[in-house]
Design an enzyme around this catalytic site. Structure first.
Site, PDB file in Angstrom:
ATOM      1  N   HIS A 130       0.892  -1.245  -0.089  1.00 56.78           N
ATOM      2  CA  HIS A 130      -0.135   0.152   0.015  1.00 56.78           C
ATOM      3  C   HIS A 130       0.840   1.369   0.100  1.00 56.78           C
ATOM      4  CE1 HIS A 130      -4.080  -1.807   0.565  1.00 56.78           C
ATOM      5  NE2 HIS A 130      -3.620  -2.764   0.799  1.00 56.78           N
TER       6      HIS A 130
ATOM      7  N   ALA B 270      -5.300 -14.627  -4.785  1.00 58.80           N
ATOM      8  CA  ALA B 270      -4.177 -14.994  -3.975  1.00 58.80           C
ATOM      9  C   ALA B 270      -3.415 -13.949  -3.794  1.00 58.80           C
ATOM     10  CB  ALA B 270      -3.468 -16.155  -4.413  1.00 58.80           C
ATOM     11  N   GLY B 271      -3.442 -12.593  -4.158  1.00 58.25           N
ATOM     12  CA  GLY B 271      -2.638 -11.625  -3.870  1.00 58.25           C
ATOM     13  C   GLY B 271      -1.225 -11.745  -4.831  1.00 58.25           C
TER      14      GLY B 271
ATOM     15  N   ASP C 259       2.250  -3.614  -9.610  1.00 54.88           N
ATOM     16  CA  ASP C 259       1.914  -5.142  -9.949  1.00 54.88           C
ATOM     17  C   ASP C 259       2.394  -5.024 -11.603  1.00 54.88           C
ATOM     18  OD1 ASP C 259       0.987  -5.465  -7.660  1.00 54.88           O
ATOM     19  OD2 ASP C 259      -1.112  -5.401  -8.380  1.00 54.88           O
TER      20      ASP C 259
ATOM     21  N   TYR D  62     -10.139  -1.931   0.077  1.00 57.38           N
ATOM     22  CA  TYR D  62      -8.960  -1.376  -0.547  1.00 57.38           C
ATOM     23  C   TYR D  62      -9.228   0.240  -0.797  1.00 57.38           C
ATOM     24  CZ  TYR D  62      -4.849  -1.069  -3.839  1.00 57.38           C
ATOM     25  OH  TYR D  62      -3.728  -0.798  -4.343  1.00 57.38           O
TER      26      TYR D  62
END
Length: 386
Positions: A36, A127-128, A176, A228
């Protein structure tokens, strides 16, 4: 050709009755540390993993786009003229959103041909491990090739982020996509999310006899849901109250003032981001100076901060982390956006069976769903396969 590549090729041919122009792939990612912090213009340190999304893609002679996948029965069709975020929904918003976003980065969608694409993946969903960025990055490199756009991988990361923000509706940062596109074998991507400067940092896990164990709790999450977005809003509110553009502009020394100005919950959200930025920098420095066996305490502190200050853990993640540490992991933390997903445990190679067995037993004793536990290795980023 791998089994996954063969399945994708077969899937494309059976859906579209022709051969594709080629195969492209992109990896999922695990975030070693820095959670984050990306949308707060801070620091992150992910790496691409050896679990990939593979796509087959071919251009058409008209303006039609057809998107199919192994995880949905229906194929989605629309014309390039209809390619706007408000027209996209469901799983197809990821690949179609990339096509739209490329138009925001210079692709002339009014003159380009349509395409057909078939998608399959071995990156666990929810699952991240960023299954969404793997789809976006694979489609981005494929369209960059066949449309001859000549965009570099850093720009394609921005394309993927825009697609996720606007087409999918998830307020994620650029971490990501950067990991999926810029990753290298046995290395992490140290990324400054403000300047977008990145540096490939050797991990040295193999040389140190360490494995990174993924513990997928099977508690699914979604970045497009409220938790989120609420955390992001808290960060923006904290930055505004403290008179800075983003939490990146704060350091540890600013926390006493923040405690006076902010309410308790917002302060704790801010404290996580500020201390997490410091932990990323300390992890990179420690890897360089002492090696990977010395970063365990930083991983542990990151999880504590996410559990207590940012409040994005769940009981399954906490149990995975605590059990892995007790069974011999040198450090463990949840990874990804939170509210489910996976934990990581940096574990000596010889102790992987013991850590795995201990976590399995602990989940069974608590009545939790059986987790999926596996080792990942740092891998190369997105590119053409065939």
């Amino acid at each position: 050709m791998t089994d996954l590549q063969r399945d994708v090729l077969t899937g494309f041919e059976s859906r579209f009755n022709r051969r594709p122009a080629g195969l492209w792939s992109a990896p999922g990612r695990v975030n070693l540390i820095g959670e984050h912090t990306d949308y707060n213009e801070g620091f992150v340190f992910p790496f691409a993993i050896d679990r990939r999304t593979v796509i087959a893609l071919g251009l058409r002679d008209d303006r039609l786009i057809r998107v199919a996948s192994s995880f949905a029965e229906e194929a989605i069709e629309l014309c390039l003229e209809e390619l706007f975020p408000e027209n996209l929904s469901g799983w197809s918003a990821y690949p179609l959103g990339v096509a739209w976003a490329l138009g925001q980065f210079g692709a002339n969608l009014g003159e380009l041909k349509g395409f057909e694409v078939f998608i399959d993946s071995e990156v666990p969903i929810g699952a991240g491990l960023s299954s969404s960025a793997a789809i976006e990055s694979a489609v981005a490199v494929a369209l960059n090739d066949v449309w001859r756009l000549n965009l570099d991988h850093r720009t394609l990361a921005r394309v993927g982020q825009l697609a996720e923000n606007r087409a999918v509706g998830a307020p994620t940062g650029i971490m990501d996509q950067s990991a999926s596109l810029l990753g290298r074998a046995d290395a992490g991507v140290f990324l400054d999310c403000r300047s977008l400067e990145s540096e490939v940092i050797p991990l040295g896990f193999d040389a140190a006899g360490l494995e990174l164990l993924i513990i997928d709790t099977k508690v699914s999450h979604s970045h497009a849901t409220g938790g989120y977005a609420a955390r992001r809003a808290s960060c923006e509110a904290g930055a505004g109250a403290l008179g800075v553009d983003s939490l990146r502009d704060l350091d540890i020394d600013d926390l006493p003032r923040a405690a006076e100005v902010l309410g308790d919950e917002t302060f704790r959200r801010v404290r996580h981001v500020v201390t997490e930025n410091r932990r990323v920098l300390d992890t990179v420095r420690t890897l360089r100076e002492q090696g990977p066996t010395a970063i365990g305490a930083l991983l542990d502190a990151s999880h504590t901060s996410m559990r207590d200050d940012f409040e994005i853990s769940v009981p399954e993640l906490d149990l995975a982390v605590e059990t892995a540490r007790l069974a011999g992991a040198i450090g463990a933390r949840m990874t990804g956006g939170g509210f489910g997903g996976a934990a990581i445990a940096l574990t000596p190679h010889a102790l992987v069976p013991a850590v795995t067995a201990a976590v399995m037993a602990a989940f069974d004793a608590r009545g939790f769903a059986t987790p999926d536990i596996f080792v990942v290795h740092a891998a190369d980023g997105a590119g053409r396969e065939q």
